[in-house]
Design a protein around this motif. Structure first.
Motif, PDB file in Angstrom:
ATOM      1  N   GLU A 174      -1.807  79.141  33.404  1.00  0.00           N
ATOM      2  CA  GLU A 174      -1.798  80.495  32.853  1.00  0.00           C
ATOM      3  C   GLU A 174      -0.563  80.766  32.007  1.00  0.00           C
ATOM      4  OE1 GLU A 174      -2.520  83.598  35.789  1.00  0.00           O
ATOM      5  OE2 GLU A 174      -3.713  82.158  36.935  1.00  0.00           O
ATOM      6  N   SER A 206       1.453  78.624  30.380  1.00  0.00           N
ATOM      7  CA  SER A 206       1.799  77.672  29.321  1.00  0.00           C
ATOM      8  C   SER A 206       0.831  77.819  28.148  1.00  0.00           C
ATOM      9  CB  SER A 206       1.790  76.243  29.875  1.00  0.00           C
ATOM     10  OG  SER A 206       0.531  75.935  30.421  1.00  0.00           O
ATOM     11  N   GLN A 207       1.125  77.077  27.087  1.00  0.00           N
ATOM     12  CA  GLN A 207       0.286  77.105  25.889  1.00  0.00           C
ATOM     13  C   GLN A 207       0.203  75.714  25.298  1.00  0.00           C
ATOM     14  OE1 GLN A 207       2.068  79.944  23.239  1.00  0.00           O
ATOM     15  NE2 GLN A 207       1.422  81.698  24.444  1.00  0.00           N
ATOM     16  N   GLY A 208      -0.761  75.525  24.397  1.00  0.00           N
ATOM     17  CA  GLY A 208      -0.867  74.285  23.650  1.00  0.00           C
ATOM     18  C   GLY A 208      -0.993  73.059  24.531  1.00  0.00           C
ATOM     19  N   ARG A 229      -0.342  73.451  28.256  1.00  0.00           N
ATOM     20  CA  ARG A 229      -1.485  74.020  28.989  1.00  0.00           C
ATOM     21  C   ARG A 229      -2.532  72.945  29.234  1.00  0.00           C
ATOM     22  NH1 ARG A 229      -4.041  79.476  27.013  1.00  0.00           N
ATOM     23  NH2 ARG A 229      -2.366  80.289  28.302  1.00  0.00           N
ATOM     24  N   THR A 244      -8.473  74.287  25.740  1.00  0.00           N
ATOM     25  CA  THR A 244      -7.650  75.278  26.450  1.00  0.00           C
ATOM     26  C   THR A 244      -7.162  76.392  25.533  1.00  0.00           C
ATOM     27  OG1 THR A 244      -5.686  73.894  26.179  1.00  0.00           O
ATOM     28  CG2 THR A 244      -6.916  73.660  28.246  1.00  0.00           C
ATOM     29  N   ASP A 245      -7.292  76.217  24.209  1.00  0.00           N
ATOM     30  CA  ASP A 245      -6.928  77.277  23.264  1.00  0.00           C
ATOM     31  C   ASP A 245      -8.106  78.184  22.922  1.00  0.00           C
ATOM     32  OD1 ASP A 245      -4.280  76.421  23.063  1.00  0.00           O
ATOM     33  OD2 ASP A 245      -4.774  74.963  21.491  1.00  0.00           O
TER      34      ASP A 245
END
Length: 196
Positions: free
Chosen positions: A38, A40-42, A45, A104-105
């Motif tokens: 939740e 994190s990004q990119g 993630r 995930t994006d």
């Protein structure tokens, strides 16, 4: 991509002398991985989600091979308790499989992840209440330690991806390429429990 390091039972170096304590620690690891996905990004993630998928897959396989058979045998009404847990697992596996097919994006990813988190947390609470508490009351310290050893053996051999609709070793065998892996998992569990 670097090799993903997924928490395994006993990674915290606590002695694995109680299957319930071991599985409860894993429930905590699963909650932490949900948080990590939740927050994190990119690529971070994606990596966190891969670790979450793997931990969920190995955790459930270990429970299916070790915990559920014990509950069926030793807990009054155990067949129904296990049936209810398997229904919960099936729902979570279906959600997880849908997520596994998404990037995930994708804007739909996080709402589906929240749905999965809710399903997994409800399932974990039910396991803790209806299985884990009864396991401790139904056996001795020696058997709790043997079951912990078997869970660790199952994890070492468990599949790394969820298979929706597969809630038993028998059904897993029908998956073809996974059959050998599941046979090795069963063998590892039996050996760890002194049944070979």
């Amino acid at each position: 991509m670097s090799e993903l390091q997924t928490p395994q039972a006993g990674d915290d170096q606590a002695p694995d002398i109680d299957v319930v304590a071991l599985l409860m620690r894993q429930h905590g690891d699963i909650r932490n991985l949900f948080d990590e996905v939740e927050q994190s990004q990119g690529e971070e993630r994606r990596d966190a989600f891969r670790r979450l998928v793997r931990l969920l897959a190995v955790h459930e396989t270990a429970e299916e091979e070790v915990v559920h058979p014990f509950v069926r045998r030793a807990v009054e009404g155990g067949d129904q308790v296990v049936k209810d847990r398997l229904a919960e697992e099936k729902s979570a596996k279906e959600t997880l499989a849908a997520l596994d097919d998404m990037d995930t994006d994708d804007p739909k990813f996080m709402p589906r992840l929240m749905q999965l988190r809710t399903e997994v947390q409800e399932h974990a609470r039910a396991e803790e209440r209806y299985e884990f508490s009864h396991i401790r009351r139904s056996t001795d310290a020696t058997n709790l330690a043997t079951m912990a050893k078997a869970v660790k053996a199952a994890e070492a051999m468990a599949p790394t991806r969820p298979h929706p609709g597969v809630q038993s070793a028998t059904a897993n065998v029908a998956l073809g390429p996974v059959a050998a892996l599941m046979d090795r998992t069963k063998d590892a569990v039996r050996k760890a429990m002194g049944q070979n």
